[in-house]
Design a protein around this motif. Structure first.
Motif, mmCIF file in Angstrom:
data_model
loop_
_atom_site.group_PDB
_atom_site.id
_atom_site.type_symbol
_atom_site.label_atom_id
_atom_site.label_comp_id
_atom_site.label_asym_id
_atom_site.label_seq_id
_atom_site.Cartn_x
_atom_site.Cartn_y
_atom_site.Cartn_z
ATOM 1 N N ARG A 1 -88.677 -26.061 -46.592
ATOM 2 C CA ARG A 1 -90.043 -25.755 -47.684
ATOM 3 C C ARG A 1 -91.215 -25.203 -46.683
ATOM 4 N NH1 ARG A 1 -92.787 -27.824 -52.826
ATOM 5 N NH2 ARG A 1 -94.203 -25.996 -53.691
ATOM 6 N N TYR A 2 -91.318 -25.325 -45.678
ATOM 7 C CA TYR A 2 -92.269 -25.503 -44.802
ATOM 8 C C TYR A 2 -92.450 -24.986 -43.591
ATOM 9 C CZ TYR A 2 -94.992 -27.789 -48.888
ATOM 10 O OH TYR A 2 -94.832 -28.046 -50.624
ATOM 11 N N THR B 1 -98.644 -21.845 -43.763
ATOM 12 C CA THR B 1 -97.876 -22.864 -44.738
ATOM 13 C C THR B 1 -99.401 -23.032 -44.997
ATOM 14 O OG1 THR B 1 -95.958 -22.806 -43.688
ATOM 15 C CG2 THR B 1 -97.554 -25.109 -45.364
#
Length: 660
Positions: free
Chosen positions: A468-469, A475
């Protein structure tokens, strides 16, 4: 009665009380306070005679000789005294445990502090009531915080209450604002607005404190010193000055009386945390008492400027070892610094919070380079030197016209041991390479794992976070750390204080990096730096050095290994190879079993002697000791006293929860 006889009688009475006190403490088998034992013995000696006279007839005293009845009466008098004293102690232990009430000396010494603390308690309660927080001190579960708006309103009330509470509570709110693992995002966002500012103290008070601490006049210390402070906070204020050698410095002066106020508030804070930890579910769930103790230790350390002086030296030495250029730490002037006055080098530049014009003049490339240099420095502090700045917010960073940075306010630093640094480095490197299995194993090395944990589910959850990051693109570091804290909480992993300080430093660093370069990607850059760090560790030269270090530690073991293998083979060849398993090898297990056996034996003996005394009381006849008492009655009485003593000993051990 003549004065001489009165003195002799008093001495005999005191000696009797002392003898009985020692005997009662011995018979109970635990360390009862000498005051409590003496009071119980004194009461028992006073009431024993009337009690015994109501049960048996006192023998007539013979002037010619001592009779058997008199000896038995004296023995019975002593036994009843012991029993009554022990009963009084056991009852007192049940009602008011020993140590729960302070002694008269403690009461006398602490009455002023208690009076001051009571007034402060009332003030804090008024603040909590005024901001609508009193209902959360009652221990009930509250279900009216389910929406974002409700949590935001409560967070705003909490921030205002902390601001009204003073320096200790402002510092507490600032520390909580970085604990994403404990508080919802609404609370973190609101508490981050807390400002540690205060009106400056008069120059005369600051000058008097400098003279008192250094023992010298200001003219001897400085060629000039600015009466108007450069900045004023709740703990200290800073004045610009120039030494007689011409060096420009700043003088950090602690507010007079702040130690007393902070000590009082910390004492109240720990007491409130203890109460909430004992009475509320949410207090126990977040370990509120441990948090209060940790905060108390950190703030107490921050008030000692010699700690900050040593921190500056340690961080500066680490920067020199790592060859870091572009970041400076002020050098302390040790001969002029004390626990309440700190004189240090004055760095050039303006705080990052007001350095927008300087940053625009430096240009975007330089801003990105500054952010990368700062991140690399913090990573080196975390993974190499082990000493790092915990609160590196924009106000604690100076930006000079030549593009160099200066770290300020090193009163609060974190320290990591070698094992934690290695595990933290493995965790960051695993994030950089996308290895969720290695990342989960490294994470379990730096946190406190519960008794049961689904490691496969943890690995999958970390894998999701990595995808996800770190999949690409900028981010938000705060959001990434918030997700990591949520994962830690969901698996009930405990975060040690030193690891929490790392997370706090990284969460605070994200806002500082974005102030330097608004488009800076903390997560992405940290991932690339972790990869490069792993590549450096895999360099043949570094690899050779690592192998040599490991071999040097294994060499003594390898040297003894052939001899041990030969002994094992010889024992196996001649049938002498055996394996022994020792039960209760752990001393704690042996202590538990021994305590259980002791208490069981005491209980059985108390019951047995009690039954035997009842049986003997029912037996008629037998040799007569006196005209009315037989030998069975005397034995029954002795066994009854033994039974009562043993039973009271078991009870006092249970109530005191001490070793028998």
């Amino acid at each position: 009665m003549s004065p001489l006889l009165f003195v002799v009688a008093a001495i005999l009475y005191v000696a009797t009380v002392a003898l009985f006190t020692l005997a009662v403490r011995r018979l109970l088998g635990v360390q009862v306070s000498i005051v409590r034992a003496a009071v119980a013995t004194l009461v028992a000696l006073t009431v024993t005679r009337p009690v015994l006279d109501a049960l048996v007839t006192e023998p007539v005293v013979s002037t010619s000789s001592v009779t058997t009845e008199q000896l038995l009466y004296v023995a019975l008098l002593g036994a009843v005294t012991f029993v009554l004293a022990m009963v009084i102690i056991v009852v007192a232990e049940v009602l008011v445990p020993d140590g729960s009430v302070p002694g008269p000396i403690d009461l006398w010494r602490g009455w002023r502090s208690r009076l001051s603390r009571s007034g402060r308690y009332l003030e804090i309660l008024r603040i909590a009531w005024r901001h609508g927080l009193s209902r959360f001190l009652r221990g009930r579960r509250h279900l009216a915080l389910g929406t974002v708006a409700e949590r935001r309103d409560l967070a705003r009330s909490l921030r205002r209450a902390l601001e009204d509470g003073g320096v200790t509570f402002v510092k507490l709110g600032q520390q909580l604002s970085t604990r994403h693992d404990l508080l919802p995002a609404e609370f973190v966002a609101e508490l981050s607005h807390l400002q540690d500012q205060a009106a400056p103290i008069p120059w005369e008070e600051a000058a008097d404190l400098v003279r008192t601490e250094t023992g010298r006049s200001l003219d001897e210390l400085f060629a000039e010193i600015e009466e108007q402070p450069l900045a004023a906070a709740s703990v200290a204020q800073v004045h610009g000055a120039r030494l007689r050698t011409g060096e420009r410095v700043v003088v950090k002066v602690q507010r007079p009386g702040i130690e007393h106020d902070v000590e009082r508030d910390l004492n109240i804070l720990v007491r409130l945390a203890s109460m909430l930890d004992a009475r509320t579910d949410w207090g126990r769930s977040i370990g509120l008492l441990d948090l209060a103790h940790g905060f108390s230790a950190a703030l107490t350390e921050e008030l000692d400027f010699t700690v900050e002086r040593d921190n500056m030296r340690g961080v500066a030495a680490a920067l020199d070892r790592n060859g870091t250029n572009g970041i400076h730490v002020p050098k302390p002037v040790e001969e002029l610094s004390t626990s309440r006055v700190l004189v240090m080098e004055r760095l050039e530049g303006v705080p990052l919070t007001g350095a927008e014009q300087t940053l625009v003049r430096l240009g975007p490339e330089t801003r990105t380079e500054l952010a990368s240099t700062l991140l690399r420095t913090v990573m080196d502090q975390l993974l190499d030197s082990g000493i790092f700045h915990v609160d590196l917010h924009p106000g604690n960073l100076l930006v000079a016209d030549d593009g160099t940075l200066g770290m300020l306010d090193l009163g609060s630093v974190g320290r990591l041991g070698a094992k934690t640094r290695r595990s933290m480095g493995q965790f960051l490197a695993s994030i950089g390479t996308g290895d969720s299995m290695a990342a989960s194993e490294a994470l379990l090395e730096v946190v406190e794992r519960p008794e049961e944990i689904d490691e496969r589910a943890l690995e999958q959850a970390i894998g999701v976070l990595i995808l996800r990051y770190t999949a690409g693109g900028p981010t938000d570091g705060t959001v990434a750390f918030g997700s990591l804290f949520t994962l830690i909480n969901s698996f009930r992993l405990g975060v040690p204080p030193e690891v929490a300080a790392v997370f706090r430093a990284m969460a605070t660093l994200d806002s500082t990096l974005r102030a330097l370069d608004p488009g800076y990607d903390l997560v992405g850059e940290a991932k690339e730096m972790s990869r490069s760090r792993m590549a450096r560790l895999s360099d043949p030269g570094r690899l050779k050095e690592t192998v040599e270090q490991e071999l040097s530690s294994l060499l003594p073991i390898v040297r003894r290994l052939p001899h041990r293998i030969d002994r094992l083979a010889d024992a196996a060849e001649h049938g002498r190879l055996t394996a022994n398993v020792r039960l209760f090898a752990d001393q704690r297990d042996r202590r538990i079993v021994t305590n259980l056996v002791h208490r069981t034996l005491l209980t059985v003996l108390a019951a047995t002697t009690g039954l035997m005394s009842v049986v003997l009381y029912t037996v008629n006849g037998g040799p007569m000791v006196t005209d009315e008492a037989s030998i069975y009655t005397v034995l029954a009485t002795c066994l009854f006293v033994v039974s009562v003593v043993l039973g009271l000993r078991v009870l006092i051990i249970i109530f005191r929860r001490e070793e028998p």
